[in-house]
Write an enzyme that holds these catalytic residues in place. Structure first.
Site, PDB file in Angstrom:
ATOM      1  N   ALA A   5     -70.251 -23.398   0.093  1.00  0.00           N
ATOM      2  CA  ALA A   5     -70.432 -23.222  -1.352  1.00  0.00           C
ATOM      3  C   ALA A   5     -69.144 -23.318  -2.156  1.00  0.00           C
ATOM      4  O   ALA A   5     -68.130 -22.740  -1.806  1.00  0.00           O
ATOM      5  CB  ALA A   5     -71.107 -21.885  -1.663  1.00  0.00           C
ATOM      6  N   GLY A   6     -69.269 -24.079  -3.231  1.00  0.00           N
ATOM      7  CA  GLY A   6     -68.184 -24.167  -4.200  1.00  0.00           C
ATOM      8  C   GLY A   6     -67.334 -25.419  -4.104  1.00  0.00           C
ATOM      9  O   GLY A   6     -66.523 -25.693  -4.987  1.00  0.00           O
ATOM     10  N   ASN A  10     -73.410 -29.391  -0.227  1.00  0.00           N
ATOM     11  CA  ASN A  10     -74.624 -30.055  -0.686  1.00  0.00           C
ATOM     12  C   ASN A  10     -74.444 -30.643  -2.093  1.00  0.00           C
ATOM     13  O   ASN A  10     -74.403 -31.852  -2.283  1.00  0.00           O
ATOM     14  CB  ASN A  10     -75.786 -29.065  -0.664  1.00  0.00           C
ATOM     15  CG  ASN A  10     -77.158 -29.690  -0.903  1.00  0.00           C
ATOM     16  OD1 ASN A  10     -78.174 -29.097  -0.583  1.00  0.00           O
ATOM     17  ND2 ASN A  10     -77.244 -30.887  -1.442  1.00  0.00           N
ATOM     18  N   GLY A  17     -72.879 -24.387  -6.020  1.00  0.00           N
ATOM     19  CA  GLY A  17     -73.142 -25.462  -6.980  1.00  0.00           C
ATOM     20  C   GLY A  17     -72.167 -25.542  -8.131  1.00  0.00           C
ATOM     21  O   GLY A  17     -72.328 -26.371  -9.024  1.00  0.00           O
ATOM     22  N   LYS A  56     -79.292 -19.747   8.637  1.00  0.00           N
ATOM     23  CA  LYS A  56     -78.219 -19.605   7.647  1.00  0.00           C
ATOM     24  C   LYS A  56     -78.650 -18.496   6.715  1.00  0.00           C
ATOM     25  O   LYS A  56     -79.576 -18.662   5.912  1.00  0.00           O
ATOM     26  CB  LYS A  56     -78.021 -20.919   6.883  1.00  0.00           C
ATOM     27  CG  LYS A  56     -76.907 -20.828   5.857  1.00  0.00           C
ATOM     28  CD  LYS A  56     -76.903 -22.020   4.925  1.00  0.00           C
ATOM     29  CE  LYS A  56     -75.990 -21.737   3.751  1.00  0.00           C
ATOM     30  NZ  LYS A  56     -76.247 -22.615   2.606  1.00  0.00           N
TER      31      LYS A  56
END
Lengths: 257, 76
Positions: free
Chosen positions: A184-185, A206, A158, A97
């Site tokens: 992301a986001g 995550n 995040g 990644k």
């Protein structure tokens, strides 16, 4: 829905949710969250060996997963390539990644450095899962380079801000014929569902799970959101109209009076 | 007679040890304080170049070489 597998690098996956392993309050919560999410692929970082830590990270996982090592924290092509090579050596996988950021505050990808790095990694036979900005042309160019999966952000890592530029995502989905994830986001399950309804192939997340008040339940919610969005997309969502369209026919209605 | 130890730079810190023949595998084992067989999931770079595990035994280390020993860790 029959046989809606996700195929990555020739392998079939039932789950379209890739989960990160960072930021969980403890190992038990992380393991329970990963389990309930039914994810089959998890992301890991490559870091200096810590001799004072109690156990080895991989030994603390309850179940076998496919590992997707990342290049988190890399700012340059040299750093990213070395990290990818170290990841391949330690995990015996060609998957990487690719994260190549431009600054520590926004953690936004550096598109120019990223493009050149992707080229080098593809040449070195890596299967590149590239984290990039939501620029449709960049996504298309990265796909054309031979990246395994192009993974535009929907907002900064995040941040939990969710989808900030739906129009760009629609264009990306339209012009890229390969596998596109969103990375992301994501803040809430409806973000994940919305992305899947748009026809994206999967979601990587995550923070939205690990930093929630109840990560195990949130992991379950994200799993269901991804499944729900995918089912909706595959079922053919109706076109939007500006005017009403009756669901109950006027035919046979008692006369107006 | 003063005992002079060799100095290396491992994971961002100075590391001193006595090695007659400074080969990478021996240095790693001293650093880890165990056999490399017990750490199958580590990877190593010397001066920003990844060294395949099968080459550790014959890879000669020079003083002040920059060595990175890494492993998988929690990440998103």
């Amino acid at each position: 829905m029959k046989s809606d597998y996700l195929v990555i690098d020739g392998k079939k996956f039932n789950s379209r949710l890739i989960m990160g392993t960072s930021l969980y309050p403890n190992l038990d919560v992380m393991n329970k969250s990963l389990k309930i999410s039914e994810t089959q692929i998890i992301t890991v970082a490559i870091r200096r060996l810590n001799l004072s830590s109690k156990g080895f990270f991989l030994d603390q996982l309850n179940k076998d997963y496919y590992f997707l090592p990342n290049t988190a924290g890399c700012f340059t092509q040299k750093e990213a390539i070395l990290t990818a090579e170290l990841a391949r050596e330690t995990l015996q996988t060609n998957w990487i990644k690719l994260e190549l950021i431009s600054d520590k505050e926004m953690l936004l990808p550096d598109p120019i450095e990223l493009f050149d790095t992707c080229k080098s990694l593809v040449k070195k036979n890596f299967r590149v899962f590239v984290y990039c900005s939501d620029d449709p042309i960049l996504c298309k160019r990265l796909e054309d380079l031979g990246c395994e999966i192009v993974m535009p952000l929907v907002s900064p890592i995040g941040s939990g801000l969710g989808v900030r530029n739906e129009h760009n995502l629609e264009i990306i989905r339209r012009i890229c014929s390969g596998k596109i994830f969103v990375d992301a986001g994501i803040g809430k399950p409806s973000d994940a569902s919305r992305i899947m309804e748009m026809g994206f192939d999967g979601v990587l997340l995550n923070s939205s799970v690990a930093r929630s008040l109840d990560p195990v339940n949130m992991a379950n919610a994200m799993k269901l959101a991804v499944i729900s969005g995918r089912l909706g997309y595959k079922s053919g969502i109706i076109e939007r109209r500006n005017m009403a369209s009756e669901s109950t026919s006027f035919k046979g209605k008692i006369s107006n009076f | 007679m003063k005992n002079l130890k060799n100095k290396y730079f491992i994971n961002g810190k100075n590391f001193s040890c006595e090695l007659k023949e400074p080969y990478l595998e021996d240095l790693i084992e001293i650093f880890l304080n165990k056999s490399i067989l017990k750490e199958p999931k580590i990877a190593v770079a010397v001066n920003n170049q990844m060294i395949e595990r099968c080459k550790w035994k014959k890879k000669k280390i020079n003083f002040q070489d920059k060595i990175e020993i890494v492993a998988p860790f929690f990440g998103g």
